[in-house]
Design an enzyme around this catalytic site. Structure first.
Site, PDB file in Angstrom:
ATOM      1  N   HIS A 103     -24.519 -16.960 -33.667  1.00  0.00           N
ATOM      2  CA  HIS A 103     -25.963 -16.779 -33.838  1.00  0.00           C
ATOM      3  C   HIS A 103     -26.511 -17.814 -34.806  1.00  0.00           C
ATOM      4  O   HIS A 103     -25.822 -18.249 -35.725  1.00  0.00           O
ATOM      5  CB  HIS A 103     -26.302 -15.370 -34.349  1.00  0.00           C
ATOM      6  CG  HIS A 103     -25.567 -14.969 -35.577  1.00  0.00           C
ATOM      7  ND1 HIS A 103     -24.252 -14.551 -35.564  1.00  0.00           N
ATOM      8  CD2 HIS A 103     -25.950 -14.936 -36.887  1.00  0.00           C
ATOM      9  CE1 HIS A 103     -23.866 -14.269 -36.794  1.00  0.00           C
ATOM     10  NE2 HIS A 103     -24.878 -14.500 -37.616  1.00  0.00           N
ATOM     11  N   HIS A 105     -29.677 -18.265 -37.437  1.00  0.00           N
ATOM     12  CA  HIS A 105     -30.788 -17.633 -38.148  1.00  0.00           C
ATOM     13  C   HIS A 105     -31.954 -18.624 -38.166  1.00  0.00           C
ATOM     14  O   HIS A 105     -31.750 -19.799 -38.528  1.00  0.00           O
ATOM     15  CB  HIS A 105     -30.426 -17.366 -39.615  1.00  0.00           C
ATOM     16  CG  HIS A 105     -29.286 -16.419 -39.823  1.00  0.00           C
ATOM     17  ND1 HIS A 105     -29.478 -15.112 -40.203  1.00  0.00           N
ATOM     18  CD2 HIS A 105     -27.941 -16.594 -39.738  1.00  0.00           C
ATOM     19  CE1 HIS A 105     -28.297 -14.521 -40.350  1.00  0.00           C
ATOM     20  NE2 HIS A 105     -27.345 -15.396 -40.071  1.00  0.00           N
TER      21      HIS A 105
HETATM   22  P1  AMP Z   1     -24.177 -13.600 -40.548  1.00  0.00           P
HETATM   23  O1  AMP Z   1     -23.920 -13.344 -41.995  1.00  0.00           O
HETATM   24  O2  AMP Z   1     -24.628 -15.009 -40.278  1.00  0.00           O
HETATM   25  O3  AMP Z   1     -23.033 -13.171 -39.658  1.00  0.00           O
HETATM   26  O4  AMP Z   1     -25.445 -12.708 -40.195  1.00  0.00           O
HETATM   27  C1  AMP Z   1     -25.435 -11.543 -39.427  1.00  0.00           C
HETATM   28  C2  AMP Z   1     -26.847 -11.051 -39.406  1.00  0.00           C
HETATM   29  O5  AMP Z   1     -26.944 -10.034 -38.420  1.00  0.00           O
HETATM   30  C3  AMP Z   1     -27.321 -10.416 -40.722  1.00  0.00           C
HETATM   31  O6  AMP Z   1     -28.466 -11.134 -41.198  1.00  0.00           O
HETATM   32  C4  AMP Z   1     -27.663  -8.987 -40.340  1.00  0.00           C
HETATM   33  O7  AMP Z   1     -28.794  -8.501 -41.016  1.00  0.00           O
HETATM   34  C5  AMP Z   1     -27.902  -9.101 -38.849  1.00  0.00           C
HETATM   35  N1  AMP Z   1     -27.680  -7.871 -38.088  1.00  0.00           N
HETATM   36  C6  AMP Z   1     -26.585  -7.088 -38.091  1.00  0.00           C
HETATM   37  N2  AMP Z   1     -26.747  -6.039 -37.256  1.00  0.00           N
HETATM   38  C7  AMP Z   1     -27.977  -6.182 -36.694  1.00  0.00           C
HETATM   39  C8  AMP Z   1     -28.737  -5.417 -35.754  1.00  0.00           C
HETATM   40  N3  AMP Z   1     -28.255  -4.279 -35.213  1.00  0.00           N
HETATM   41  N4  AMP Z   1     -29.974  -5.841 -35.419  1.00  0.00           N
HETATM   42  C9  AMP Z   1     -30.464  -6.981 -35.966  1.00  0.00           C
HETATM   43  N5  AMP Z   1     -29.799  -7.755 -36.850  1.00  0.00           N
HETATM   44  C10 AMP Z   1     -28.575  -7.355 -37.220  1.00  0.00           C
END
Ligand code: AMP
Ligand code: ZN
Length: 153
Positions: A103, A105
């Site tokens: 993903h 951001h």
């Molecule tokens: P990372 O640290 O780059 O793996 O970021 C994962 C991101 O996914 C975090 O910013 C979380 O807040 C987001 N996240 C986790 N679960 C969900 C969800 N169910 N819906 C939306 N965002 C999510």
């Protein structure tokens, strides 16, 4: 597969979607760094960016489409409410990755934000010019090997 983002893609977990097509989904981060923080993901489950396969040209095309949509969403943030945007992308636990489905951001930034981004840079110091040169050489060697192995460019 026990992947929260695959569950979002499949509709098993709710999300606030801002864009969707056959290959890509973009939705609001549940725990935003700023209002309008978006996650852009491929519908294909790839754990991280270095693990995107490049043997098949359709995978390469999908990765390009993903990157294009990251650009569009950053542009949309700036066009609609933000002064700028950061793109953040984590690969591996050591890099802060918590969800192991690739993903990007897209984090909108406003000049008047009460919590501006700090990259906290300048903490690492090379012991010598030689050490700096060694890091650069390790990278050049690995880049050349990967490009030879993958033969994409
Ligand atoms: P990372 O640290 O780059 O793996 O970021 C994962 C991101 O996914 C975090 O910013 C979380 O807040 C987001 N996240 C986790 N679960 C969900 C969800 N169910 N819906 C939306 N965002 C999510
Ligand atoms: Zn997944």
């Amino acid at each position: 597969m026990d992947c929260v983002f695959c569950k979002i893609i499949n509709g098993e977990i709710p999300s606030v979607k801002v864009y969707e097509n056959d290959h890509i989904l973009a939705f609001l981060d549940i725990n935003p760094m700023e209002k309008g923080h978006v996650l852009v993901i491929p519908k294909q489950h790839w754990p991280s960016l270095p693990e995107v396969p490049v043997d098949d040209s359709s995978d390469v095309a999908m990765a390009e489409e993903l990157y294009y949509m990251v650009r569009v969403i950053a542009k949309a943030c700036i066009r609609s409410f933000a002064d700028g945007a950061n793109i953040l992308q984590c690969n591996g636990e050591a890099a802060g990755q918590t969800v192991f489905h690739l993903h990007f951001h897209v984090i909108p930034r406003c000049k008047d934000s009460s919590h501006p981004l700090s990259f906290d840079s300048g903490h690492a110091h090379y012991d010598s010019d030689e050490e700096r040169a060694q890091y650069a050489e390790k990278l050049r060697t690995a880049i050349a090997k990967i490009l030879a192995e993958e033969k994409v460019l």
